[in-house]
Write a protein that holds these residues in place. Structure first.
Motif, short mmCIF file in Angstrom:
data_model
loop_
_atom_site.label_atom_id
_atom_site.label_comp_id
_atom_site.label_asym_id
_atom_site.label_seq_id
_atom_site.Cartn_x
_atom_site.Cartn_y
_atom_site.Cartn_z
N LEU A 1 0.82 -1.20 0.00
CA LEU A 1 0.00 0.00 0.00
C LEU A 1 0.86 1.26 0.00
N LEU A 2 1.89 1.28 0.85
CA LEU A 2 2.78 2.43 0.88
C LEU A 2 3.52 2.60 -0.43
N THR A 3 3.82 1.47 -1.09
CA THR A 3 4.48 1.54 -2.39
C THR A 3 3.63 2.30 -3.39
N GLY A 4 2.34 1.95 -3.46
CA GLY A 4 1.46 2.63 -4.38
C GLY A 4 1.32 4.11 -4.05
N VAL A 5 1.21 4.42 -2.76
CA VAL A 5 1.08 5.81 -2.35
C VAL A 5 2.35 6.59 -2.65
N ASN A 6 3.51 6.00 -2.30
CA ASN A 6 4.78 6.68 -2.57
C ASN A 6 4.98 6.90 -4.06
N LEU A 7 4.56 5.91 -4.86
CA LEU A 7 4.68 6.06 -6.30
C LEU A 7 3.83 7.22 -6.80
N LEU A 8 2.61 7.31 -6.30
CA LEU A 8 1.72 8.40 -6.69
C LEU A 8 2.27 9.75 -6.25
N LEU A 9 2.73 9.82 -5.01
CA LEU A 9 3.24 11.08 -4.50
C LEU A 9 4.52 11.50 -5.21
N ARG A 10 5.40 10.53 -5.45
CA ARG A 10 6.65 10.86 -6.15
C ARG A 10 6.38 11.29 -7.59
N LEU A 11 5.41 10.65 -8.23
CA LEU A 11 5.05 11.03 -9.59
C LEU A 11 4.51 12.46 -9.61
N ALA A 12 3.65 12.77 -8.64
CA ALA A 12 3.11 14.13 -8.57
C ALA A 12 4.22 15.13 -8.28
N GLY A 13 5.12 14.79 -7.36
CA GLY A 13 6.20 15.70 -7.03
C GLY A 13 7.16 15.92 -8.18
N THR A 14 7.50 14.85 -8.90
CA THR A 14 8.40 14.99 -10.04
C THR A 14 7.73 15.80 -11.15
N SER A 15 6.46 15.56 -11.40
CA SER A 15 5.74 16.34 -12.41
C SER A 15 5.71 17.81 -12.03
N PHE A 16 5.52 18.09 -10.75
CA PHE A 16 5.52 19.47 -10.30
C PHE A 16 6.90 20.10 -10.45
N GLN A 17 7.95 19.31 -10.21
CA GLN A 17 9.31 19.82 -10.40
C GLN A 17 9.56 20.17 -11.86
N VAL A 18 9.03 19.35 -12.76
CA VAL A 18 9.15 19.65 -14.19
C VAL A 18 8.42 20.95 -14.52
N TYR A 19 7.22 21.13 -13.94
CA TYR A 19 6.45 22.35 -14.15
C TYR A 19 7.23 23.58 -13.67
N LEU A 20 7.84 23.47 -12.49
CA LEU A 20 8.61 24.59 -11.96
C LEU A 20 9.83 24.91 -12.82
N SER A 21 10.51 23.86 -13.28
CA SER A 21 11.71 24.09 -14.09
C SER A 21 11.36 24.81 -15.39
N GLY A 22 10.20 24.51 -15.96
CA GLY A 22 9.77 25.21 -17.15
C GLY A 22 9.35 26.64 -16.88
N ARG A 23 8.93 26.91 -15.65
CA ARG A 23 8.42 28.25 -15.31
C ARG A 23 9.54 29.21 -14.90
N ILE A 24 10.50 28.74 -14.11
CA ILE A 24 11.54 29.65 -13.58
C ILE A 24 12.93 29.30 -14.08
N GLY A 25 13.09 28.23 -14.86
CA GLY A 25 14.37 27.91 -15.47
C GLY A 25 15.35 27.26 -14.50
N PRO A 26 16.49 26.76 -15.03
CA PRO A 26 17.49 26.10 -14.18
C PRO A 26 18.04 26.98 -13.07
N ALA A 27 18.30 28.28 -13.37
CA ALA A 27 18.82 29.17 -12.35
C ALA A 27 17.80 29.37 -11.22
#
Length: 506
Positions: free
Chosen positions: A13-39
C-alpha cells in the motif's frame, strides 16, 4: 477498531502511495523548471536546503523516536502507554521546533544575504519559520500512525496533503508569483506549509476519535532522549553539512572558468537529475518506512529469527530492484531529460549517476533497518565521517573539476557510508551475506545492458534489458525457486496467515 495489515500488504500500500506522491512531485518539479528555469530551480534548492536544515533541527529525531518507542510498547503488549509517549514527544517537539523557528526567523536576513546570496529570499525563510512547529508536530503523528501500522489511514492523508500542496502552490504561482524566483520560493513554502497544517489537524482528530486509554505515569523522558538525541545529532549534523555543501557548491563552481552559470549547473543536477534518479526508490521507501517499527517490535519481543529473515529479504530486494532500475535509467537518461526538461546536459548527468542506483537503494533499506534495531549512535559516527569527507572533497575538487568533482565526492562518501552501515547491520544481526550473489547479479545486469544496447530504439532496448535480466537472474540462480515460491505465498490470500507467522525463508 482499526484494521492492521501484514507488513507485506502494508508495504504494498505504501508503495502505491509513494509512487503516486513521487510522480506528482516529479511532475511538479518539471512544471517549476519550465516556469523559472534552471537558475530559478537552483535558487529554490538553496532556499529549500536552508529550510530542510531548520526542519530537521526542529524535528530533532522525534519522528523515528516516536515510531521506535510506540512499536516497543506495542511489542510488549502495553498499548495504554502510547498516550504518555505521544505527550512526551509533543512536548519535546514543541520545545525543539520553537527554538529552531525563532532562530530561523531572526537570522533570515543574514542567511539570505550571506549564505544564499539573494536578499529576496528573506520572506520565504520567515514564512517557513512561522509554520515550522506545525510541520514538526506532524512528524510526531506520522511516526505514531506508522508504528501502529495504520498505513491505510496515513496513506489517504498523505495523498490529500500532496494534492492540496500542489494545488495551492500552482494557484499562488499563477495569481501572484509569475516568473519571479523569489516569489516562487514563497509560493512553494506556503503551499506545503498549509497542507501540512491540514494533515496535522486530521491526524490529531483521528487519534482522539479512538478514545485512547492513558496508562499510569512511567519514566519516558530518559527513553525519549536516548532514542531522539542521537538521531537528532546525526540528522542535524548531516542536514547542516548538506546545507553548507549546497550553499558552497555554486560559489566553488564559480571559480571554475569552464562553467558559465554555476547556479544553473547546480540546479540541473539537484533539481532535475536527482528527482528522476530517486523516483523509482519510492517503491522501496514504503518497505523502509515499515521496517523501522517492525524490527523494533521484533527486537522488543526477542525474535532473532524474524530479524534475520527481514534483513536478508530486505537487502536482496533492494539490490535486485536497484540493479533493474539502474539499467533502465541508464538507457532512458537522454529520452527522459529531453522530454521533461528539454536538456541534453541533464541527460548526460543522469547517465553518469545511474550506475549508483543499486548502492543508493540498498543504503536506504540498510539505514532503516539499523534505526529499527536501535543503532542511532552508530549512524551519528558514520554521518560525521562521511559528511566531513564530502565537504573536504567539494571544497578542493569543484574549482578544478567542476561537476565531475561533485560526482566523485558523491560517489565516495555514499559508498563509505553504505559500507559502514552494512557492516554494522550484519554485525548486530549475526548475518553473513554470500559475496557471490551481488557479484552474479552485477554480472547479469552488465550483460543484459550490453545486449540491450545492440538494438536501435530505446523502448526495444528497455524491453530486451528486462527480459535478459530476468533470464540471467534465473539461470545464475540469483533468483531461485524458493524466492518465487515466497513471493507466490505473499500474494495468495489463503497463505496470508502463514506468511505472518513465517520466521524465515530461502
Amino acid at each position: 477498531m482499526h484494521r492492521k495489515l501484514p507488513i507485506f500488504y502494508s508495504a504494498l500500500l505504501l508503495t502505491g502511495v509513494n509512487l503516486l506522491l513521487r510522480l506528482a512531485g516529479t511532475s511538479f518539479q518539471v512544471y517549476l523548471s519550465g516556469r523559472i528555469g534552471p537558475a530559478g530551480i537552483g535558487l529554490l534548492q538553496l532556499v529549500l536546503s536552508v529550510g530542510s536544515f531548520a526542519t530537521v533541527a526542529g524535528i530533532a529525531g522525534v519522528r523515528t523516536a516516536t515510531m521506535y518507542l510506540t512499536a516497543g510498547e506495542l511489542g510488549k503488549k502495553r498499548p495504554e502507554n502510547v498516550t504518555r509517549i505521544l505527550s512526551a514527544c509533543f512536548l519535546y517537539s514543541i520545545l525543539c521546533s520553537g527554538g529552531a523557528a525563532l532562530f530561523l526567523y531572526h537570522m533570515a536576513p543574514r542567511l539570505a544575504e550571506s549564505w544564499i546570496g539573494n536578499p529576496e529570499t528573506v520572506p520565504a525563510l520567515r514564512l517557513l519559520a512561522a509554520f515550522l512547529p506545525a510541520s514538526c508536530l506532524c512528524a510526531v503523528m506520522t511516526g505514531y500512525f506508522t508504528a501502529e501500522n495504520r498505513i491505510g489511514t496515513l496513506a489517504a492523508v498523505e495523498v490529500g496533503e500532496q494534492l492540496c500542496s500542489i494545488t495551492l502552490t500552482m494557484l499562488a504561482l499563477k495569481l501572484w508569483a509569475g516568473q519571479d524566483a523569489g516569489r516562487a520560493c514563497q509560493c512553494v513554502i506556503l503551499g506545503s506549509s498549509l497542507s501540512g497544517c491540514l494533515t496535522l489537524c486530521t491526524l490529531v482528530l483521528l487519534r482522539n476519535r479512538e478514545h485512547p486509554e492513558t496508562g499510569e505515569p512511567f519514566p519516558i523522558g530518559r527513553r525519549l532522549l536516548q532514542a531522539a538525541v542521537p538521531l537528532a545529532l546525526a540528522d542535524v549534523l548531516k542536514s547542516g553539512i548538506n546545507t553548507a555543501e549546497n550553499l558552497m557548491v555554486p560559489r566553488q563552481l564559480a571559480k571554475n572558468p569552464a562553467i558559465a552559470d554555476p547556479l544553473a549547473s547546480f540546479g540541473t543536477v539537484s533539481g532535475m537529475v536527482f528527482p528522476i534518479l530517486m523516483f523509482p526508490a519510492c517503491i522501496l521507501f514504503g518497505l523502509a518506512e515499515l521496517l523501522i517499527p517492525e524490527l523494533a517490535r521484533c527486537a522488543a519481543a526477542g525474535s532473532k529469527t524474524r530479524i534475520s529473515y527481514l534483513t536478508r529479504r530486505g537487502l536482496k530486494i533492494a539490490m535486485l530492484y536497484g540493479m533493474a532500475f539502474s539499467g533502465l535509467v541508464y538507457l532512458l537518461s537522454d529520452s527522459l531529460c529531453l522530454r521533461f526538461y528539454g536538456s541534453q546536459e541533464a541527460g548526460r548527468y543522469l547517465r553518469l549517476y545511474a550506475p549508483l542506483i543499486p548502492m543508493l537503494y540498498c543504503d536506504a533499506i540498510t539505514d532503516a533497518m539499523t534505526k529499527g534495531l536501535g543503532q542511532q549512535r552508530a549512524c551519528v559516527r558514520y554521518n560525521i565521517l562521511t559528511s566531513a569527507m564530502d565537504v573536504t572533497f567539494l571544497y578542493i575538487l569543484l574549482p578544478k573539476y567542476g561537476m565531475e568533482g561533485y560526482f566523485f565526492s558523491f560517489l565516495i562518501t555514499h559508498l563509505v557510508n553504505f559500507i559502514l552501515s552494512l557492516r554494522r547491520l550484519l554485525k548486530i544481526t549475526g548475518e553473513h551475506l554470500p559475496a557471490h550473489i551481488p557479484t552474479l547479479a552485477l554480472a547479469a545486469t552488465l550483460a543484459a545492458l550490453w545486449g540491450a544496447r545492440r538494438l536501435g530504439t530505446v523502448s526495444a532496448q528497455c524491453v530486451v534489458f528486462l527480459v535478459l535480466l530476468f533470464c540471467l537472474f534465473t539461470l545464475l540462480q540469483v533468483c531461485r525457486k524458493e524466492d518465487f515460491l515466497w513471493f507466490a505465498r505473499l500474494i495468495t490470500a489463503k497463505n496470508r496467515k502463514k506468511y505472518q507467522d513465517m520466521p524465515s525463508a530461502g
